[in-house]
Design a protein around this motif. Structure first.
Motif, PDB file in Angstrom:
ATOM      1  N   GLY A  55      70.495  38.556  16.673  1.00  0.00           N
ATOM      2  CA  GLY A  55      71.253  39.272  15.651  1.00  0.00           C
ATOM      3  C   GLY A  55      72.431  38.425  15.220  1.00  0.00           C
ATOM      4  N   LEU A  56      72.962  38.699  14.024  1.00  0.00           N
ATOM      5  CA  LEU A  56      74.089  37.937  13.498  1.00  0.00           C
ATOM      6  C   LEU A  56      75.398  38.670  13.739  1.00  0.00           C
ATOM      7  CD1 LEU A  56      72.684  36.640  10.071  1.00  0.00           C
ATOM      8  CD2 LEU A  56      72.912  35.380  12.218  1.00  0.00           C
ATOM      9  N   GLN A  57      76.317  38.017  14.453  1.00  0.00           N
ATOM     10  CA  GLN A  57      77.678  38.523  14.540  1.00  0.00           C
ATOM     11  C   GLN A  57      78.441  38.188  13.265  1.00  0.00           C
ATOM     12  OE1 GLN A  57      79.713  40.283  16.739  1.00  0.00           O
ATOM     13  NE2 GLN A  57      77.748  40.953  17.583  1.00  0.00           N
ATOM     14  N   SER A  58      78.087  37.057  12.662  1.00  0.00           N
ATOM     15  CA  SER A  58      78.610  36.635  11.370  1.00  0.00           C
ATOM     16  C   SER A  58      77.604  35.649  10.798  1.00  0.00           C
ATOM     17  CB  SER A  58      79.988  35.972  11.518  1.00  0.00           C
ATOM     18  OG  SER A  58      79.869  34.700  12.138  1.00  0.00           O
ATOM     19  N   GLU A  59      77.886  35.099   9.641  1.00  0.00           N
ATOM     20  CA  GLU A  59      76.970  34.132   9.046  1.00  0.00           C
ATOM     21  C   GLU A  59      76.850  32.866   9.879  1.00  0.00           C
ATOM     22  OE1 GLU A  59      78.372  33.365   5.128  1.00  0.00           O
ATOM     23  OE2 GLU A  59      77.475  35.169   4.271  1.00  0.00           O
ATOM     24  N   ARG A  60      77.788  32.653  10.800  1.00  0.00           N
ATOM     25  CA  ARG A  60      77.838  31.396  11.540  1.00  0.00           C
ATOM     26  C   ARG A  60      77.824  31.571  13.061  1.00  0.00           C
ATOM     27  NH1 ARG A  60      80.035  30.935   6.687  1.00  0.00           N
ATOM     28  NH2 ARG A  60      79.679  29.018   5.519  1.00  0.00           N
ATOM     29  N   ILE A  61      77.644  32.793  13.533  1.00  0.00           N
ATOM     30  CA  ILE A  61      77.552  33.052  14.969  1.00  0.00           C
ATOM     31  C   ILE A  61      76.332  33.924  15.235  1.00  0.00           C
ATOM     32  CG2 ILE A  61      78.644  34.061  17.001  1.00  0.00           C
ATOM     33  CD1 ILE A  61      81.346  33.467  15.777  1.00  0.00           C
ATOM     34  N   LEU A  62      75.439  33.418  16.080  1.00  0.00           N
ATOM     35  CA  LEU A  62      74.240  34.149  16.471  1.00  0.00           C
ATOM     36  C   LEU A  62      74.492  34.857  17.793  1.00  0.00           C
ATOM     37  CD1 LEU A  62      71.079  34.614  16.039  1.00  0.00           C
ATOM     38  CD2 LEU A  62      70.812  32.711  17.654  1.00  0.00           C
ATOM     39  N   GLU A  63      74.105  36.131  17.880  1.00  0.00           N
ATOM     40  CA  GLU A  63      74.144  36.833  19.162  1.00  0.00           C
ATOM     41  C   GLU A  63      72.729  36.972  19.689  1.00  0.00           C
ATOM     42  OE1 GLU A  63      75.276  41.039  21.379  1.00  0.00           O
ATOM     43  OE2 GLU A  63      76.079  40.637  19.380  1.00  0.00           O
ATOM     44  N   VAL A  64      72.552  36.656  20.962  1.00  0.00           N
ATOM     45  CA  VAL A  64      71.277  36.836  21.644  1.00  0.00           C
ATOM     46  C   VAL A  64      71.458  37.956  22.667  1.00  0.00           C
ATOM     47  CG1 VAL A  64      69.467  35.742  23.004  1.00  0.00           C
ATOM     48  CG2 VAL A  64      70.806  34.374  21.374  1.00  0.00           C
ATOM     49  N   ASP A  65      70.710  39.029  22.508  1.00  0.00           N
ATOM     50  CA  ASP A  65      70.726  40.121  23.490  1.00  0.00           C
ATOM     51  C   ASP A  65      69.704  39.738  24.559  1.00  0.00           C
ATOM     52  OD1 ASP A  65      71.142  42.448  24.814  1.00  0.00           O
ATOM     53  OD2 ASP A  65      70.178  43.743  23.343  1.00  0.00           O
ATOM     54  N   LEU A  66      70.188  39.018  25.542  1.00  0.00           N
ATOM     55  CA  LEU A  66      69.298  38.335  26.476  1.00  0.00           C
ATOM     56  C   LEU A  66      68.864  39.252  27.622  1.00  0.00           C
ATOM     57  CD1 LEU A  66      68.013  35.546  26.971  1.00  0.00           C
ATOM     58  CD2 LEU A  66      69.996  34.975  28.374  1.00  0.00           C
ATOM     59  N   ALA A  67      67.554  39.323  27.812  1.00  0.00           N
ATOM     60  CA  ALA A  67      66.977  40.030  28.954  1.00  0.00           C
ATOM     61  C   ALA A  67      65.719  39.269  29.335  1.00  0.00           C
ATOM     62  CB  ALA A  67      66.666  41.474  28.611  1.00  0.00           C
ATOM     63  N   GLY A  68      65.906  38.039  29.787  1.00  0.00           N
ATOM     64  CA  GLY A  68      64.788  37.138  30.068  1.00  0.00           C
ATOM     65  C   GLY A  68      65.229  35.718  29.797  1.00  0.00           C
ATOM     66  N   GLU A  69      64.623  35.089  28.794  1.00  0.00           N
ATOM     67  CA  GLU A  69      65.022  33.721  28.473  1.00  0.00           C
ATOM     68  C   GLU A  69      64.790  33.423  26.999  1.00  0.00           C
ATOM     69  OE1 GLU A  69      61.186  30.957  29.542  1.00  0.00           O
ATOM     70  OE2 GLU A  69      62.419  31.643  31.233  1.00  0.00           O
ATOM     71  N   VAL A  70      65.528  32.434  26.486  1.00  0.00           N
ATOM     72  CA  VAL A  70      65.327  31.893  25.148  1.00  0.00           C
ATOM     73  C   VAL A  70      65.590  30.396  25.216  1.00  0.00           C
ATOM     74  CG1 VAL A  70      65.985  33.997  23.887  1.00  0.00           C
ATOM     75  CG2 VAL A  70      67.728  32.265  24.426  1.00  0.00           C
ATOM     76  N   TRP A  71      65.063  29.685  24.235  1.00  0.00           N
ATOM     77  CA  TRP A  71      65.339  28.259  24.094  1.00  0.00           C
ATOM     78  C   TRP A  71      66.361  28.068  22.985  1.00  0.00           C
ATOM     79  CZ3 TRP A  71      63.926  24.642  27.438  1.00  0.00           C
ATOM     80  CH2 TRP A  71      62.868  24.923  28.318  1.00  0.00           C
ATOM     81  N   ALA A  72      67.316  27.159  23.189  1.00  0.00           N
ATOM     82  CA  ALA A  72      68.363  26.924  22.207  1.00  0.00           C
ATOM     83  C   ALA A  72      68.720  25.442  22.169  1.00  0.00           C
ATOM     84  CB  ALA A  72      69.597  27.754  22.531  1.00  0.00           C
ATOM     85  N   LYS A  73      69.344  25.054  21.093  1.00  0.00           N
ATOM     86  CA  LYS A  73      69.833  23.691  20.941  1.00  0.00           C
ATOM     87  C   LYS A  73      70.904  23.437  22.001  1.00  0.00           C
ATOM     88  CE  LYS A  73      71.820  20.690  17.350  1.00  0.00           C
ATOM     89  NZ  LYS A  73      72.209  20.633  15.908  1.00  0.00           N
ATOM     90  N   ILE A  74      70.790  22.343  22.692  1.00  0.00           N
ATOM     91  CA  ILE A  74      71.749  22.054  23.749  1.00  0.00           C
ATOM     92  C   ILE A  74      73.146  21.876  23.150  1.00  0.00           C
ATOM     93  CG2 ILE A  74      71.538  19.518  23.781  1.00  0.00           C
ATOM     94  CD1 ILE A  74      71.395  19.852  26.905  1.00  0.00           C
ATOM     95  N   GLY A  75      74.134  22.467  23.794  1.00  0.00           N
ATOM     96  CA  GLY A  75      75.501  22.398  23.294  1.00  0.00           C
ATOM     97  C   GLY A  75      75.863  23.505  22.316  1.00  0.00           C
TER      98      GLY A  75
END
Length: 224
Positions: free
Chosen positions: A24-44
């Protein structure tokens, strides 16, 4: 309430309600992940989190020998980290605009630097554009994602999606090109003439050409 008070600032900039889905988007430039398991993301890309979340850099053979070989010898494909656990994870990438896309069985190719995150259900691979002109533009390798799940991309400012129709190719600046659909065929296109060699060209001698049916996502900014 005083518009300059700390409490007013906290109210305006505090987290919104949890997203209804994983991303979900907290803003146009911040992504929120409601994590209950795992996701892959860009390092850093981790900007902050709450809860119990662990971060692990992608292991050399985690996604198979072929992809490990490509990453080692091409320095391409973007280093990834795995975030696992439960909590609220906030991701960002140098203030770039964030877009969430649901693949829903479709195929999408993204430049490695513009891929922020994706769900573990998404299949991915590193693809090579074989035409030699690609060496000159520094854009030989990209990441192709497909299957079920959501993918998050980033762009400088507002993205523009150009439709591609059969018999009507679309040409783009490689630095402005972010992603394209799986039904279009990209290749590097050169427009080199004697002015280019004399240093009097427009600077747009190397382009990307897309043919087929689908779309191309471009951005108004990017490194040349």
């Amino acid at each position: 309430m005083n518009s300059y008070s700390i409490n007013e600032f906290i109210n305006k900039t505090g987290p919104k309600a949890r997203p209804r889905e994983v991303f979900g988007l907290q803003s146009e430039r911040i992504l929120e992940v409601d994590l209950a398991g795992e996701v892959w993301a860009k390092i850093g890309a981790m900007a902050g989190y709450t809860g119990n979340i662990a971060f692990e850099r992608e292991r050399a053979l985690e996604h198979g020998v072929e992809r490990a070989f490509k990453k080692t010898f091409t320095a391409e494909g973007q280093d990834l980290m795995k975030a696992s656990g439960r909590g609220r994870l906030f991701l960002a990438d140098q203030g770039k605009r964030i877009t969430i896309l649901d693949l829903d069985g479709q195929r999408l190719t993204v430049k490695g630097e513009d891929l922020l995150a994706f769900e573990p259900s998404v299949e991915w691979n590193i693809e090579m554009m074989k035409k030699a002109a690609g060496v000159m533009s520094g854009g030989l390798f990209n990441i192709t994602l497909h299957g079920q799940g959501k993918v998050v991309i980033t762009t400088y400012f507002e993205p523009l999606t150009l439709p591609v129709y059969a018999g009507e190719p679309v040409f783009t600046d490689p630095a402005a090109t972010v992603a394209w659909s799986g039904d279009v065929k990209p290749e590097f296109h050169t427009d080199i003439n004697y002015r280019t060699f004399l240093g009097r060209g427009s600077g747009e001698s190397i382009q990307m050409k897309f043919e087929g049916r689908g779309f191309v996502i471009i951005q108004p900014g990017g490194s040349k």
